[in-house]
Design a protein around this motif. Structure first.
Motif, short mmCIF file in Angstrom:
data_model
loop_
_atom_site.label_atom_id
_atom_site.label_comp_id
_atom_site.label_asym_id
_atom_site.label_seq_id
_atom_site.Cartn_x
_atom_site.Cartn_y
_atom_site.Cartn_z
N ASP A 1 23.05 6.40 9.83
CA ASP A 1 24.40 5.89 10.08
C ASP A 1 25.44 6.68 9.29
O ASP A 1 26.48 7.08 9.83
N ARG B 1 24.40 -4.83 11.50
CA ARG B 1 25.76 -4.33 11.77
C ARG B 1 25.74 -2.83 12.07
O ARG B 1 26.50 -2.35 12.92
N GLY C 1 24.52 -2.42 15.57
CA GLY C 1 25.61 -2.73 16.51
C GLY C 1 26.63 -1.62 16.58
O GLY C 1 27.13 -1.27 17.66
N LYS C 2 26.93 -1.01 15.44
CA LYS C 2 27.87 0.12 15.40
C LYS C 2 27.34 1.29 16.23
O LYS C 2 28.10 1.99 16.91
N PHE D 1 25.38 1.06 18.87
CA PHE D 1 25.56 0.72 20.29
C PHE D 1 27.01 0.94 20.73
O PHE D 1 27.27 1.42 21.84
N VAL D 2 27.97 0.61 19.85
CA VAL D 2 29.38 0.82 20.17
C VAL D 2 29.67 2.30 20.37
O VAL D 2 30.47 2.69 21.23
N GLU E 1 29.05 -2.25 24.12
CA GLU E 1 29.51 -3.37 23.29
C GLU E 1 28.72 -4.64 23.54
O GLU E 1 28.56 -5.46 22.63
N LYS F 1 25.59 -4.94 24.03
CA LYS F 1 24.36 -4.90 23.22
C LYS F 1 24.68 -5.11 21.75
O LYS F 1 23.87 -5.68 21.01
N GLU F 2 25.86 -4.66 21.34
CA GLU F 2 26.26 -4.94 19.95
C GLU F 2 26.37 -6.44 19.75
O GLU F 2 25.88 -6.98 18.74
N LYS F 3 27.02 -7.14 20.69
CA LYS F 3 27.17 -8.59 20.59
C LYS F 3 25.81 -9.28 20.58
O LYS F 3 25.58 -10.23 19.82
N LEU G 1 24.24 -8.76 17.06
CA LEU G 1 24.90 -9.56 16.03
C LEU G 1 24.62 -11.05 16.21
O LEU G 1 24.38 -11.77 15.23
#
Length: 248
Positions: free
Chosen positions: A175, A203, A206-207, A209-210, A215, A217-219, A222
Motif C-alpha cells: 500500500d 481499510r 478497500g483503498k 479496490f477504490v 467502490e 467492493k470497498e463497501k 468495510l
C-alpha cells in the motif's frame, strides 16, 4: 440366651485393632509418645529441561558490537558471525533472537537483514517473529523485491500456518509503495485461507479496490471487517457509538 449374646459379640471383639484393648501392645508405650514415621523425599521429574539463558544478553550485545564495526560485505559479516557462534556447545538461539530485537529497537535495518540471512543459512531462529522482523527491515530499506521473494517462499512452504501479522505486513508494504494490485493478491490469499484482516488492513484493502474503481467492493470489505461499534469523545467523555450512527 447368654450363649447367643457371646456369639454376636465375638466378631466385634475380634475387630478391635491391636493395642486398643485392655492389656494390648499400646499400653507399653509412654503416655505422650508418638511413632516416628520416615517419609521418602519427593523427587521432581521434569519432562522439559529449560535451556540455559545466563549470559545471553551479553552474547547478544557482543554480536551487535561485532557486526557494527564491519563493512557492508557479505564475506566479512558471515565470517564474523561464524566466529561469534563457533565456540558455543549449542547454537546460541536465545542470544541471536535477543540481538535481532535490539537491532530492531535501534532501527538498524541493514544489520537485521544481514544477521537474519546468515541465520537462514544456518537454519536457526526461523520463527514468525524473525520473518516479520526481516520483512519489516526489507520494507524500511526499500527492498520490496527481496521482501516479495521471502514472502513467496514463506507462503508456499507454510501456507495455512502463516499468521495474520505477516499478511498485514505485506499489505502495508504494498500500500505504501502504491501497488494496489499486489494488495488485492494478498487479500485473495487471506480469503482463501480464512484469515480475517484487522481494521487497518481492511481499510487498505478497500483503498486498493477504490484505486480500480470498485467502490462497491470497498463497501463490502468495510462492512464485513470493521467493527459495528467504536469509541469517541463526546462532551468530555469517552462513549461507545455505532459506527454508522449519527454521532459517528
Amino acid at each position: 440366651m447368654a450363649g447367643a449374646f457371646a456369639l454376636r459379640l465375638a466378631p466385634r471383639l475380634a475387630a478391635v485393632p491391636p493395642g486398643r484393648g485392655k492389656g494390648g501392645g499400646g499400653a507399653s508405650r509412654g503416655a505422650g509418645s508418638r511413632a516416628l514415621v520416615t517419609k521418602k523425599p519427593n523427587k521432581e521429574h521434569h519432562l522439559w529441561i529449560r535451556k540455559e539463558t545466563a549470559g545471553s544478553g551479553k552474547k547478544a550485545l557482543r554480536l551487535i558490537d561485532t557486526v557494527s564495526k564491519l563493512p557492508n560485505e557479505k564475506e566479512a559479516i558471515y565470517g564474523a558471525l561464524d566466529k561469534w557462534s563457533a565456540f558455543e556447545p549449542e547454537f546460541p538461539i536465545i542470544a541471536a533472537a535477543k540481538a535481532l530485537g535490539m537491532l530492531k529497537r535501534r532501527r538498524k535495518w541493514l544489520r537485521i537483514i544481514q544477521v537474519t540471512k546468515w541465520l537462514m543459512t544456518k537454519g536457526q531462529v526461523l520463527t514468525w517473529t524473525t520473518y516479520d522482523t526481516l520483512l519489516l527491515a526489507l520494507f524500511m530499506d526499500g527492498r520490496v523485491d527481496e521482501a516479495e521473494s521471502i514472502w513467496t517462499t514463506v507462503i508456499q512452504t507454510h501456507t495455512r500456518s502463516v499468521p495474520k501479522r505477516l499478511f498485514s505486513r505485506m499489505i502495508l508494504m504494498y500500500d505504501i509503495h502504491h501497488h494496489p494490485d499486489k494488495v488485492l493478491e494478498i487479500y485473495a490469499d487471506m480469503e482463501e485461507l480464512g484469515v480475517r484482516p484487522d481494521e487497518d488492513t481492511a481499510r487498505r484493502i478497500g483503498k486498493a479496490f477504490v484505486a480500480f474503481g470498485q467502490e462497491e467492493k470497498e463497501k463490502y470489505v468495510l462492512d464485513r471487517y470493521l467493527k459495528k461499534w467504536k469509541y469517541i469523545h463526546f462532551n468530555g467523555e469517552r462513549v461507545r457509538v455505532r459506527r454508522d450512527g449519527p454521532l459517528a
